[in-house]
Design an enzyme around this catalytic site. Structure first.
Site, short mmCIF file in Angstrom:
data_model
loop_
_atom_site.label_atom_id
_atom_site.label_comp_id
_atom_site.label_asym_id
_atom_site.label_seq_id
_atom_site.Cartn_x
_atom_site.Cartn_y
_atom_site.Cartn_z
N LYS A 196 0.87 -1.19 0.00
CA LYS A 196 0.00 0.00 0.00
C LYS A 196 0.90 1.23 0.00
O LYS A 196 1.47 1.60 1.01
CB LYS A 196 -0.90 0.00 1.24
CG LYS A 196 -2.22 0.66 1.04
CD LYS A 196 -2.40 2.12 1.25
CE LYS A 196 -1.90 2.95 2.32
NZ LYS A 196 -1.78 4.36 1.87
N SER A 250 4.96 7.18 10.23
CA SER A 250 5.06 7.97 11.46
C SER A 250 4.94 7.08 12.69
O SER A 250 4.35 6.00 12.65
CB SER A 250 3.93 9.01 11.47
OG SER A 250 2.69 8.35 11.42
N VAL A 253 1.14 6.33 13.70
CA VAL A 253 0.47 5.24 12.98
C VAL A 253 1.12 3.90 13.33
O VAL A 253 0.44 2.89 13.51
CB VAL A 253 0.46 5.50 11.45
CG1 VAL A 253 -0.12 4.29 10.71
CG2 VAL A 253 -0.35 6.74 11.11
N GLU A 271 9.33 0.85 10.90
CA GLU A 271 10.38 1.85 10.69
C GLU A 271 9.72 3.21 10.84
O GLU A 271 8.96 3.62 9.97
CB GLU A 271 11.00 1.69 9.29
CG GLU A 271 11.56 0.31 8.99
CD GLU A 271 12.74 -0.05 9.87
OE1 GLU A 271 13.41 0.87 10.40
OE2 GLU A 271 12.99 -1.24 10.07
N CYS A 305 13.59 10.21 7.06
CA CYS A 305 13.34 9.77 8.43
C CYS A 305 14.57 10.03 9.30
O CYS A 305 14.44 10.36 10.47
CB CYS A 305 12.97 8.32 8.46
SG CYS A 305 14.09 7.32 7.51
N GLU A 402 9.30 15.72 15.26
CA GLU A 402 9.77 15.56 13.88
C GLU A 402 8.96 16.49 12.98
O GLU A 402 7.74 16.42 12.94
CB GLU A 402 9.55 14.11 13.45
CG GLU A 402 10.01 13.84 12.04
CD GLU A 402 9.78 12.39 11.63
OE1 GLU A 402 8.65 11.91 11.80
OE2 GLU A 402 10.73 11.76 11.16
P1 NAP Z 1 2.23 8.07 7.90
O1 NAP Z 1 1.20 9.09 7.90
O2 NAP Z 1 2.45 7.26 9.10
O3 NAP Z 1 1.92 7.12 6.64
C1 NAP Z 1 2.72 6.04 6.25
C2 NAP Z 1 1.85 5.05 5.51
O4 NAP Z 1 0.87 4.52 6.40
C3 NAP Z 1 1.06 5.67 4.36
O5 NAP Z 1 0.94 4.75 3.33
C4 NAP Z 1 -0.27 5.94 5.03
O6 NAP Z 1 -1.33 6.08 4.14
C5 NAP Z 1 -0.43 4.72 5.88
N1 NAP Z 1 -1.37 4.88 6.99
C6 NAP Z 1 -1.83 6.01 7.57
N2 NAP Z 1 -2.70 5.71 8.55
C7 NAP Z 1 -2.80 4.37 8.61
C8 NAP Z 1 -3.52 3.45 9.42
N3 NAP Z 1 -4.34 3.86 10.38
N4 NAP Z 1 -3.35 2.13 9.20
C9 NAP Z 1 -2.52 1.68 8.23
N5 NAP Z 1 -1.83 2.50 7.44
C10 NAP Z 1 -1.95 3.83 7.61
O7 NAP Z 1 3.63 8.69 7.51
P2 NAP Z 1 3.89 9.76 6.37
O8 NAP Z 1 3.38 11.05 6.84
O9 NAP Z 1 3.40 9.24 5.08
O10 NAP Z 1 5.48 9.71 6.28
C11 NAP Z 1 6.29 10.42 7.12
C12 NAP Z 1 6.71 9.60 8.32
O11 NAP Z 1 7.38 8.41 7.91
C13 NAP Z 1 7.71 10.32 9.18
O12 NAP Z 1 7.39 10.16 10.52
C14 NAP Z 1 9.02 9.64 8.86
O13 NAP Z 1 10.00 9.73 9.83
C15 NAP Z 1 8.59 8.25 8.65
N6 NAP Z 1 9.60 7.51 7.87
C16 NAP Z 1 10.34 6.57 8.52
C17 NAP Z 1 11.33 5.88 7.84
C18 NAP Z 1 12.16 4.83 8.52
O14 NAP Z 1 12.68 3.96 7.83
N7 NAP Z 1 12.28 4.82 9.84
C19 NAP Z 1 11.55 6.15 6.49
C20 NAP Z 1 10.77 7.12 5.86
C21 NAP Z 1 9.79 7.79 6.57
P3 NAP Z 1 -1.71 7.50 3.47
O15 NAP Z 1 -0.60 8.43 3.70
O16 NAP Z 1 -1.86 7.13 2.06
O17 NAP Z 1 -2.97 7.96 4.08
#
Ligand code: NAP
Ligand code: MG
Length: 498
Positions: A196, A250, A253, A271, A305, A402
């Protein structure tokens, strides 16, 4: 500051313009129960494509398809055949590198050099590395004791089996690369996948699924459902047919997914977020440290990240380093990612731009000094000028949370003990870099850092050979490395009485 679409190769243009269905069991499915989602080019905020917003019914079909493939032709393939398939997929990514990186740039706003290098070339490296693992997943034999059966003779061994159906849920910051990080170890281990992608950046995941079919990976091994997090994402993460959830995103989530997985004993790899410190000691090579600190945060527009978003500089060189970083920040040329002269593109979406600007306002209101940037660019897209905030401390939201944008918070420090405590003070523990020429300090300080990834005199160097994961609230488990492959297996112990 608007994208020049005439630069797109025909293949990229044709893909963007076509209808985008889901990819289930090798078929393109064009009915989504929740309607469609607009896909934007953040350099203009223009809608460039529409994808389906999958609901429970489509997620269910994708999981069933992955389950069928798990016990079907995929299971029948030998390890070297899985390896060959992954190698062919790597080759196809290379063949389509330009079109894929252009699509990723249009859709995510990131620099074409960056999408080429990370989304495509790094993915190719990951696929080749993981292909090697497909033929090296082994168990062991054990000479067991069983004293309660004194007259028996035994042969016992362990086997590693694929864990099953994997749900790969990924964010928008390095979309194709994140998708491949989930796909490659899963397939190397013999698992099947439902991916997804983030709703902001779904396009290259669909292309990847098509390439998987072209590479000879049986239909149903790689499925892609586009849609929202609360919709398709949550339905997938909670689906009883999923054996492992491999999530990048994040911390909020991730926590929700972990809570549900705990109740169902589902395996998870999480991650999550970070607020990684960059620590510059008085003996560092200053030019390298200044350049390194600036690009640790401004690389990929701060949407990394493990972006080096907290800068700690020794008192004796603080002003010099901050001046140097601000000088770089002020000279960074903003523009659309497709323009090779651009040094920083727009952020991924209007929502992300608004979020970053609200953090800057919050910092200002709390007493921070804006030493560079601090505002949106005067343009249609989601641009934010590279920003440096000083006069901040760990009690402030801009230092603790963050931001995921080009915003650096910078602080001086006195002693090594003081900066170690402050570096470790947050709940995050993803990355950290240390800039010094003192080898004893390198070891002493690295040992003390609460971070899953430590870099010395460089920041954010990742490689397929190294496990990548976070400490504390930055996650559980690993992407990449041997660790990620083995985490897609389950161990069976077998005892035979002879
Ligand atoms: P996010 O809001 O947590 O979303 C990540 C993914 O999860 C997206 O595909 C999102 O879908 C989906 N999602 C959202 N709510 C969900 C739920 N209730 N159940 C299942 N899936 C759900 O993160 P983001 O804003 O896209 O990305 C930024 C974050 O990612 C930052 O916190 C960053 O640090 C982290 N990140 C971590 C790493 C690592 O390897 N540690 C690498 C890159 C990014 P939709 O967005 O399509 O709604
Ligand atoms: Mg989100």
């Amino acid at each position: 500051m608007e994208t020049d679409y005439s630069m797109l190769v025909p293949q990229a243009r044709a893909f963007i313009e076509r209808e985008h269905g889901l990819r289930i069991a090798g078929e393109t499915i064009s009915v989504g129960s929740r309607g469609t989602i607009d896909v934007l080019d953040p350099s203009t905020n223009r809608v460039v494509a529409r994808v389906l917003d999958a609901g429970e019914e489509q997620v269910d079909a994708a999981v069933s398809s992955a389950r069928d493939a798990l016990s079907g032709p995929w299971r029948a393939m030998r390890p070297y055949q899985r390896a060959d398939a992954l190698l062919r997929l790597a080759q196809l990514l290379e063949r389509d590198a330009l079109a894929l990186s252009q699509i990723e740039t249009i859709n995510s706003g990131r620099l074409i050099a960056n999408t080429r290098l990370f989304d495509v070339e790094f993915s190719v490296q990951v696929l080749r590395y993981m292909a090697g693992w497909a033929t090296k997943i082994e168990g062991r034999t054990a000479d067991i004791n069983a004293p309660y059966i004194p007259d028996g003779e035994f042969f016992s061994f362990t086997t590693r089996e694929p864990v099953g159906v994997v749900a790969g849920i990924v964010p928008w910051n390095v979309p194709l690369c994140q998708a491949v990080w989930k796909l490659a170890p899963a397939l190397a281990a013999g698992c099947t996948l439902v991916l997804k992608p983030a709703q902001q950046t779904p396009l290259t995941a669909l292309w990847l699924a098509d390439l998987a079919i072209e590479a000879g990976i049986p239909p149903g091994v790689v499925n892609v459902v586009t849609g929202s997090g609360p919709g398709a994402g949550a339905a997938l993460a909670r689906h009883p047919g999923v054996d492992k959830i491999s999530f990048t995103g994040s911390t909020a989530v991730g926590r929700e997914i972990a809570r549900h997985a705990a109740g169902s004993f589902r395996k998870v790899n999480l991650e999550l977020g970070g607020k990684s410190p960059v620590i510059v000691f008085g003996d560092a090579k200053l030019d390298e440290a200044i350049h390194g600190a600036a690009w640790a945060i401004f690389g990929n527009h701060g949407q990394n990240c493990c972006a080096g978003s907290r800068l700690y500089v020794h008192d004796a060189i603080y002003e010099q380093v901050i001046d140097g970083v601000c000088e770089i920040a002020k000279q960074i040329r903003l523009g659309p990612g497709l323009d090779p002269k651009t040094q920083m593109g727009p952020l991924v979406s209007p929502a992300q731009q608004a979020r970053v600007l609200s953090y800057i306002k919050d910092g200002r209101d709390a007493g921070a000094t804006v030493r560079a940037g601090g505002m949106a660019a005067d343009a249609a897209g989601c641009y934010v000028h590279p920003t440096v905030l000083t006069d901040v401390d760990e009690s402030m939201k801009v230092v603790r949370e963050e931001i995921f944008g080009p915003v650096l918070v910078a602080m001086p420090f006195g002693s090594e003990e003081d900066v170690l405590a402050r570096a470790n003070a947050l709940e995050y523990g993803l990355g950290a870099s240390v800039w010094t020429r003192d080898i004893s300090r390198v070891h002493r300080f690295s040992r003390g850092l609460d971070a899953g990834n430590v870099w010395v005199n460089v920041h954010n160097v990742l490689d397929p050979t190294l496990p990548f994961g976070g400490y504390k609230d930055s996650g559980v488990g690993h992407d990449l490395g041997e660790e990620s492959v083995l985490a897609h297996t389950r161990i069976k112990s077998t005892v035979i009485r002879l």
